[in-house]
Design a protein around this motif. Structure first.
Motif, PDB file in Angstrom:
ATOM      1  N   LYS A 109     115.733 -76.560 -43.991  1.00  0.00           N
ATOM      2  CA  LYS A 109     116.946 -76.994 -43.275  1.00  0.00           C
ATOM      3  C   LYS A 109     117.164 -78.490 -43.411  1.00  0.00           C
ATOM      4  O   LYS A 109     118.298 -78.956 -43.533  1.00  0.00           O
ATOM      5  CB  LYS A 109     116.836 -76.596 -41.803  1.00  0.00           C
ATOM      6  CG  LYS A 109     116.854 -75.087 -41.581  1.00  0.00           C
ATOM      7  CD  LYS A 109     116.965 -74.749 -40.105  1.00  0.00           C
ATOM      8  CE  LYS A 109     117.109 -73.241 -39.903  1.00  0.00           C
ATOM      9  NZ  LYS A 109     117.296 -72.874 -38.464  1.00  0.00           N
ATOM     10  N   LEU A 110     116.059 -79.261 -43.379  1.00  0.00           N
ATOM     11  CA  LEU A 110     116.176 -80.711 -43.541  1.00  0.00           C
ATOM     12  C   LEU A 110     116.708 -81.059 -44.924  1.00  0.00           C
ATOM     13  O   LEU A 110     117.569 -81.940 -45.072  1.00  0.00           O
ATOM     14  CB  LEU A 110     114.809 -81.369 -43.315  1.00  0.00           C
ATOM     15  CG  LEU A 110     114.736 -82.878 -43.595  1.00  0.00           C
ATOM     16  CD1 LEU A 110     115.679 -83.654 -42.681  1.00  0.00           C
ATOM     17  CD2 LEU A 110     113.299 -83.385 -43.412  1.00  0.00           C
ATOM     18  N   LEU A 111     116.227 -80.330 -45.937  1.00  0.00           N
ATOM     19  CA  LEU A 111     116.677 -80.572 -47.305  1.00  0.00           C
ATOM     20  C   LEU A 111     118.185 -80.371 -47.428  1.00  0.00           C
ATOM     21  O   LEU A 111     118.884 -81.173 -48.072  1.00  0.00           O
ATOM     22  CB  LEU A 111     115.937 -79.628 -48.262  1.00  0.00           C
ATOM     23  CG  LEU A 111     116.288 -79.740 -49.756  1.00  0.00           C
ATOM     24  CD1 LEU A 111     115.932 -81.116 -50.282  1.00  0.00           C
ATOM     25  CD2 LEU A 111     115.564 -78.649 -50.545  1.00  0.00           C
ATOM     26  N   ARG A 112     118.681 -79.329 -46.771  1.00  0.00           N
ATOM     27  CA  ARG A 112     120.125 -79.054 -46.844  1.00  0.00           C
ATOM     28  C   ARG A 112     120.937 -80.162 -46.182  1.00  0.00           C
ATOM     29  O   ARG A 112     121.972 -80.581 -46.707  1.00  0.00           O
ATOM     30  CB  ARG A 112     120.435 -77.711 -46.182  1.00  0.00           C
ATOM     31  CG  ARG A 112     121.914 -77.377 -46.226  1.00  0.00           C
ATOM     32  CD  ARG A 112     122.250 -76.123 -45.481  1.00  0.00           C
ATOM     33  NE  ARG A 112     123.700 -75.916 -45.453  1.00  0.00           N
ATOM     34  CZ  ARG A 112     124.310 -74.972 -44.755  1.00  0.00           C
ATOM     35  NH1 ARG A 112     123.590 -74.113 -44.050  1.00  0.00           N
ATOM     36  NH2 ARG A 112     125.628 -74.869 -44.774  1.00  0.00           N
ATOM     37  N   VAL A 113     120.471 -80.647 -45.030  1.00  0.00           N
ATOM     38  CA  VAL A 113     121.197 -81.716 -44.335  1.00  0.00           C
ATOM     39  C   VAL A 113     121.239 -82.979 -45.203  1.00  0.00           C
ATOM     40  O   VAL A 113     122.271 -83.649 -45.289  1.00  0.00           O
ATOM     41  CB  VAL A 113     120.524 -82.046 -42.979  1.00  0.00           C
ATOM     42  CG1 VAL A 113     121.253 -83.199 -42.297  1.00  0.00           C
ATOM     43  CG2 VAL A 113     120.516 -80.837 -42.080  1.00  0.00           C
ATOM     44  N   ILE A 114     120.121 -83.278 -45.863  1.00  0.00           N
ATOM     45  CA  ILE A 114     120.077 -84.465 -46.720  1.00  0.00           C
ATOM     46  C   ILE A 114     121.045 -84.312 -47.894  1.00  0.00           C
ATOM     47  O   ILE A 114     121.766 -85.254 -48.256  1.00  0.00           O
ATOM     48  CB  ILE A 114     118.640 -84.701 -47.248  1.00  0.00           C
ATOM     49  CG1 ILE A 114     117.692 -85.000 -46.084  1.00  0.00           C
ATOM     50  CG2 ILE A 114     118.617 -85.857 -48.243  1.00  0.00           C
ATOM     51  CD1 ILE A 114     116.218 -85.073 -46.489  1.00  0.00           C
ATOM     52  N   GLN A 115     121.089 -83.120 -48.465  1.00  0.00           N
ATOM     53  CA  GLN A 115     121.923 -82.888 -49.646  1.00  0.00           C
ATOM     54  C   GLN A 115     123.406 -82.798 -49.297  1.00  0.00           C
ATOM     55  O   GLN A 115     124.249 -83.394 -49.967  1.00  0.00           O
ATOM     56  CB  GLN A 115     121.487 -81.593 -50.340  1.00  0.00           C
ATOM     57  CG  GLN A 115     120.134 -81.673 -51.010  1.00  0.00           C
ATOM     58  CD  GLN A 115     119.693 -80.320 -51.566  1.00  0.00           C
ATOM     59  OE1 GLN A 115     120.094 -79.271 -51.055  1.00  0.00           O
ATOM     60  NE2 GLN A 115     118.862 -80.334 -52.595  1.00  0.00           N
ATOM     61  N   GLU A 116     123.712 -82.056 -48.247  1.00  0.00           N
ATOM     62  CA  GLU A 116     125.109 -81.728 -47.937  1.00  0.00           C
ATOM     63  C   GLU A 116     125.731 -82.649 -46.879  1.00  0.00           C
ATOM     64  O   GLU A 116     126.957 -82.665 -46.728  1.00  0.00           O
ATOM     65  CB  GLU A 116     125.220 -80.273 -47.451  1.00  0.00           C
ATOM     66  CG  GLU A 116     124.594 -79.240 -48.374  1.00  0.00           C
ATOM     67  CD  GLU A 116     125.276 -79.175 -49.732  1.00  0.00           C
ATOM     68  OE1 GLU A 116     126.466 -79.537 -49.807  1.00  0.00           O
ATOM     69  OE2 GLU A 116     124.611 -78.776 -50.713  1.00  0.00           O
ATOM     70  N   LYS A 117     124.907 -83.350 -46.143  1.00  0.00           N
ATOM     71  CA  LYS A 117     125.383 -84.201 -45.043  1.00  0.00           C
ATOM     72  C   LYS A 117     126.172 -83.375 -44.014  1.00  0.00           C
ATOM     73  O   LYS A 117     127.182 -83.832 -43.449  1.00  0.00           O
ATOM     74  CB  LYS A 117     126.266 -85.342 -45.574  1.00  0.00           C
ATOM     75  CG  LYS A 117     125.517 -86.339 -46.438  1.00  0.00           C
ATOM     76  CD  LYS A 117     124.444 -87.076 -45.655  1.00  0.00           C
ATOM     77  CE  LYS A 117     123.728 -88.102 -46.528  1.00  0.00           C
ATOM     78  NZ  LYS A 117     122.653 -88.814 -45.813  1.00  0.00           N
ATOM     79  N   GLU A 118     125.718 -82.150 -43.798  1.00  0.00           N
ATOM     80  CA  GLU A 118     126.298 -81.299 -42.780  1.00  0.00           C
ATOM     81  C   GLU A 118     125.236 -80.326 -42.289  1.00  0.00           C
ATOM     82  O   GLU A 118     124.251 -80.067 -42.961  1.00  0.00           O
ATOM     83  CB  GLU A 118     127.507 -80.519 -43.322  1.00  0.00           C
ATOM     84  CG  GLU A 118     127.174 -79.582 -44.461  1.00  0.00           C
ATOM     85  CD  GLU A 118     128.396 -78.872 -45.012  1.00  0.00           C
ATOM     86  OE1 GLU A 118     129.513 -79.367 -44.789  1.00  0.00           O
ATOM     87  OE2 GLU A 118     128.226 -77.817 -45.651  1.00  0.00           O
ATOM     88  N   PHE A 119     125.436 -79.827 -41.069  1.00  0.00           N
ATOM     89  CA  PHE A 119     124.447 -78.934 -40.480  1.00  0.00           C
ATOM     90  C   PHE A 119     125.143 -78.004 -39.493  1.00  0.00           C
ATOM     91  O   PHE A 119     126.297 -78.219 -39.110  1.00  0.00           O
ATOM     92  CB  PHE A 119     123.346 -79.737 -39.766  1.00  0.00           C
ATOM     93  CG  PHE A 119     123.839 -80.462 -38.541  1.00  0.00           C
ATOM     94  CD1 PHE A 119     123.685 -79.916 -37.276  1.00  0.00           C
ATOM     95  CD2 PHE A 119     124.481 -81.691 -38.660  1.00  0.00           C
ATOM     96  CE1 PHE A 119     124.156 -80.574 -36.150  1.00  0.00           C
ATOM     97  CE2 PHE A 119     124.950 -82.360 -37.544  1.00  0.00           C
ATOM     98  CZ  PHE A 119     124.787 -81.804 -36.283  1.00  0.00           C
ATOM     99  N   GLU A 120     124.404 -76.984 -39.069  1.00  0.00           N
ATOM    100  CA  GLU A 120     124.940 -75.999 -38.134  1.00  0.00           C
ATOM    101  C   GLU A 120     124.002 -75.913 -36.930  1.00  0.00           C
ATOM    102  O   GLU A 120     122.832 -75.547 -37.079  1.00  0.00           O
ATOM    103  CB  GLU A 120     125.029 -74.642 -38.824  1.00  0.00           C
ATOM    104  CG  GLU A 120     125.792 -73.606 -38.051  1.00  0.00           C
ATOM    105  CD  GLU A 120     125.933 -72.326 -38.853  1.00  0.00           C
ATOM    106  OE1 GLU A 120     125.070 -71.427 -38.699  1.00  0.00           O
ATOM    107  OE2 GLU A 120     126.882 -72.231 -39.658  1.00  0.00           O
TER     108      GLU A 120
END
Length: 462
Positions: A254-265
């Motif tokens: 999940k952290l990797l996705r936030v770093i890559q996409e600059k968005e979270f749920e």
């Protein structure tokens, strides 16, 4: 530079006598009352005040309390015609460096003045050194250092601060990784935005996830209201993930996705939230070794390790040990309302030779302990924690240091043993001369003479 002494004595003959005695060596000003003395102190600086207790209108003790309130670092010796122990104790408690009882021996007074001024000079030198330390502190944005490897690190921090890149800080526990993260943020374009830190190893996985991402009301049992996560709160600021190596593999994804996409749920939500933040991560573990064992994701490592800074342990930056020790001493003296302390030579030697497995954090704790345990104007070896003292038998100190060479002849043995007894009793009484003299069954004047003969004042204070 000639040192300046203010004599406050209402008896004309004694005032003249003291002035004549001291003006050969010092710049002397003499007045006959406390009011004039206070006015002079407000107008010019003095290195020492000889203050008579029996003064017209205002007693010396009253003046002492007034002066020490505004000028706590001023050295004052109280002169009293009455052997009043209560007055003497109150004077010492109110900030007097020492007191003498009239009639006093002029030679003994000269010795006391000389040694008091020597301590005053030492204290001023210590203040100057600490001011120099502070200049280094501010120059490097909060990092106190004088070692080449740390200076190079500071230059790299300055470069990294001007970028937007993710930073990975590595180093042993207690080396100051959080301080480096704060320094990067303070010198970045985001400095006026939030700096939020979290220790990933301090929370269980579910609570860490909720803290980072937030959750909606009813997302899980106990979620009675919506919680805003750190990724949302840190918008346009800097997020510091300390001990990122302790994050579970699931959260790493999940952290990797936030770093890559600059968005979270957020947990329990069905919408994405955009966020703009700079990430700084830190760890005291070897992430590449963890990648081999499957404990840490390789793709996340590459995302975190865009800019890498490694903090050397304190044992590899020996030049900084006393620099940091004096800074911490200043800090803890202020917190505990104590006189500014310097380190005895043997204490500095012990600190310099200790291994410091806990690094700067352990040094800070050690100095706080030493400041609390100390008396006088120096931190002696016996003020340090026992485990620090005992790391090397060569660096421990005690009465045995004075008994290792007791001399050969009976006269030498007796003289050295006398010194041992006086030193031991002074330490038991925390340097209080009146109590020490009583315990030894001698007059205070005799004790001072013996201390001068054996050079014990330097031994106790250095």
């Amino acid at each position: 530079m000639i040192e300046k002494i203010l004599i406050v004595e209402d008896e004309l003959n004694l005032r003249k006598l003291l002035s004549l005695l001291l003006q050969k060596y010092y710049h002397v000003i003499a007045v006959d009352n406390g009011e004039d003395a206070i006015a002079l102190i407000q107008q010019q600086s003095f290195d020492l005040i000889l203050l008579d207790n029996r003064l017209p209108q205002m007693t010396g003790l009253e003046m002492l309390k007034i002066v020490k309130h505004s000028y706590p670092d001023l050295f004052i010796i109280l002169m009293t015609a009455y052997a009043d122990v209560e007055t003497a104790v109150e004077a010492l408690q109110s900030g007097a460096f020492d007191y003498v009882v009239k009639p006093f021996d002029l030679n003994q007074l000269k010795i006391l003045i000389k040694r008091t001024l020597a301590l005053s000079r030492a204290k001023k030198q210590n203040v100057n050194q600490l001011q120099y330390n502070q200049s280094i502190f501010y120059k490097n944005g909060g990092i106190i250092t004088n070692s080449p490897n740390m200076m190079e690190l500071c230059r790299n921090i300055a470069k990294v601060s001007q970028t937007k890149s993710t930073v990975l800080i590595t180093g042993e526990s207690g080396t100051g990784k959080e301080l480096v993260a704060k320094t990067i943020h303070a010198h970045s374009i985001r400095s006026n935005k939030p700096f939020i830190k979290i220790n990933c190893g301090a929370l269980p996985e579910t609570l860490l996830e909720s803290t980072l991402f937030g959750h909606e009301r009813g997302a899980f049992t106990g979620a009675y209201q919506r919680q805003i996560g750190l990724f949302e709160r840190v918008h346009q600021g800097t997020l510091f993930l300390d001990e990122v190596s302790e994050m579970s593999v699931n959260l790493q994804v999940k952290l990797l996705r936030v770093i890559q996409e600059k968005e979270f749920e957020p947990i329990g939500a069905n919408k994405l939230i955009k966020t703009d933040f700079r990430l700084i991560a830190a760890t005291n573990r070897n992430l590449q070794d963890m990648i081999k064992t499957g404990e840490f994701r390789q793709d996340l490592f590459y995302r975190l390790n865009v800019m890498s800074l490694n903090l050397p342990p304190l044992r590899e930056r020996k030049q900084d040990i006393m620099l940091l020790a004096r800074y911490f001493a200043q800090q803890f003296c202020a917190e505990n309302n104590k006189e500014l302390l310097d380190f005895a030579v043997k204490s500095a030697d012990i600190l310099n030779h200790y291994h410091w497995p806990g690094n700067v954090r352990e040094l800070s704790n050690t100095i706080e302990y030493a400041v609390i345990m100390s008396h006088g104007l120096y931190i002696d070896p016996q003020d340090l924690p026992l485990h620090v003292q005992n790391q090397s038998q060569d660096t421990s100190i005690g009465v045995n240091d004075y008994t290792q060479d007791m001399g050969v002849t009976l006269k030498e043995k007796l003289k050295n043993y006398e010194k041992v007894l006086i030193v031991d009793e002074l330490r038991k009484n925390q340097g209080h001369r009146e109590n020490t003299a009583k315990a030894l069954g001698v007059s205070r004047r005799t004790l001072l003479y013996k201390m001068q003969e054996h050079g014990i004042i330097e031994t106790i204070l250095k």
